[in-house]
Design an enzyme around this catalytic site. Structure first.
Site, PDB file in Angstrom:
ATOM      1  CG  ASP A  48       2.033   4.531   6.990  1.00  0.00           C
ATOM      2  OD1 ASP A  48       1.087   5.031   7.629  1.00  0.00           O
ATOM      3  OD2 ASP A  48       3.226   4.795   7.239  1.00  0.00           O
TER       4      ASP A  48
ATOM      5  CD  GLU B  75       2.707   8.446  11.968  1.00  0.00           C
ATOM      6  OE1 GLU B  75       3.354   9.240  12.671  1.00  0.00           O
ATOM      7  OE2 GLU B  75       2.774   7.212  12.118  1.00  0.00           O
TER       8      GLU B  75
END
Length: 394
Positions: A76, A136
């Site tokens: 991400d 994350e």
């Protein structure tokens, strides 16, 4: 392994730049996941599952005739407006890869390629599981980030050890940091609102001044670590947001503030939260009230000494003793800590600084890495997994 990895350098740079140019926020990594799955299928010999942990990808190489090691990369991006003028700069306004997850994803794809070749040559027994993790950087509505979501979907079932790397844009290229024991901190957030009556600035005696409460509460908060926590125990409290008021001559009826708590031990973690509640209680002594929410985040990350030793041995053999950075652990947080609660695990930092005198810190608009770290990271991960399956690591 290094020679084989360097042959992949141009492809890994292409993949990293493709991902960097098309960043996706937490739990929206659909394009990135599709690119990962497509690349894994092109490598061949892997069993690929998509939609793991919502938008994650899991790929298995090998069989269950031996042990299983998992290797994790996060995918991400962050809600930051990029200020890097490069051909591969973000094409999505306000979203960029400012923490190196694009590099992690490209590195793990390179690792898969290297290990696929070794399985074919050596007839290895056992399994390598590649974990391409979403989110994350953020939690979903239920307070879960990508690692626990993948765990919920069985990503670590049957795993004997799990490893990961994180690029470090402030560490010289080719250096590594690997620690046994505490490696990352637990992170909790607090957000509170101080409530008073408000009033006119010319007549503060007629009401309860939330700005006065704010000053007292901030002072109490910043005394927690120095006066309420054992000074030899790591921990920190930082205030990141203060909001209130919209006129110079009006005392606001509410003042909001929020911050972060970091710790290693559960005792310190719980004490910090309890003391934050006590600090906000100062508002009541001044005639006001408060609302407070403490959100529990990632746990502290523990590098299993045995697994950390494996990584250190590989780094020493591949890079030499001079490559090690021996700085102590800080209080940064990483949701890889959840995976280390499920299986013996360790994460190491890989130096990726661009050597031009510019400090490109994580989570800043100018973040970037020296892309020569990509084949190096792939080689280090692949060699660790290879030695694990061979039984060479003790």
């Amino acid at each position: 392994m290094l020679q084989a990895a360097h042959l992949l350098q141009h492809e890994l740079i292409r993949l990293r730049r493709d991902i960097h140019a098309h960043p996706e926020l937490s739990f929206t990594e659909t394009r990135t996941a599709a690119l990962v799955a497509e690349t894994l299928l092109e490598i061949g010999g892997l069993r690929v599952r998509t939609g793991v942990g919502r938008t994650g990808v899991v790929a298995d190489l090998g069989d269950d005739a031996g042990p299983t090691i998992a290797i994790r990369a996060d995918m991400d991006a962050l809600p930051i407006l990029e200020a890097v003028e490069q051909p591969y700069a973000s094409t999505i306004p306000g979203v960029m890869h400012a923490c190196g997850h694009d590099a992690h994803t490209a590195i793990l794809l390179g690792t898969a390629h290297l290990l696929r070749e070794r399985f074919a040559v050596e007839g290895l027994r056992g399994r390598v599981r590649f974990l391409f993790q979403p989110s994350e950087e953020a939690w979903d509505a239920e307070g879960k980030s990508g690692a626990p979501r993948m765990i919920d979907d069985g990503a670590l079932e049957g795993v004997d050890a799990v490893i990961a790397l994180h690029v470090d844009s402030m560490l010289p290229l080719g250096q590594v940091t690997i620690r046994s024991g505490w490696n990352t901190a637990a992170v909790d957030d607090f957000a509170g609102v101080l409530v008073g009556t408000g009033g006119h600035g010319a007549a503060p005696h007629e009401g309860n001044d939330t700005v006065q409460m704010l000053a007292a509460v901030i002072n109490a908060l910043y005394c927690i670590k120095s006066r309420r926590i054992d000074p030899v125990q790591p921990g920190v409290l930082s205030i990141g947001m203060v909001h209130g008021g919209n006129a110079t001559n009006v005392i606001p009826a509410e003042m909001a503030l929020a911050g972060t708590l970091r710790s290693y031990s559960e005792d310190v973690r719980n004490r910090l939260a309890a003391e934050v509640e006590r600090a906000f209680g100062v508002a009541r002594a001044l005639g006001g009230e408060y609302r407070l929410t403490i959100t529990r985040g990632y746990p502290a990350g523990w590098n299993d000494p045995k697994v950390a030793g494996w990584i250190e041995a590989v780094c020493r053999d591949m890079l030499g003793e001079a490559a090690f950075d021996r700085s102590p652990a800080g209080l940064g947080a990483e949701d890889f800590a959840y995976m280390c609660q499920q299986a013996p695990g360790a994460m190491f930092m890989l130096g990726a600084a661009i050597n031009d005198g510019v400090a490109r810190a994580h989570h800043t608009p100018i973040f970037d890495v020296d892309e020569r770290c990509l084949p190096l990271g792939a080689a280090l991960l692949a060699e660790t997994a290879l030695r694990f399956l061979r039984g060479d690591l003790k």
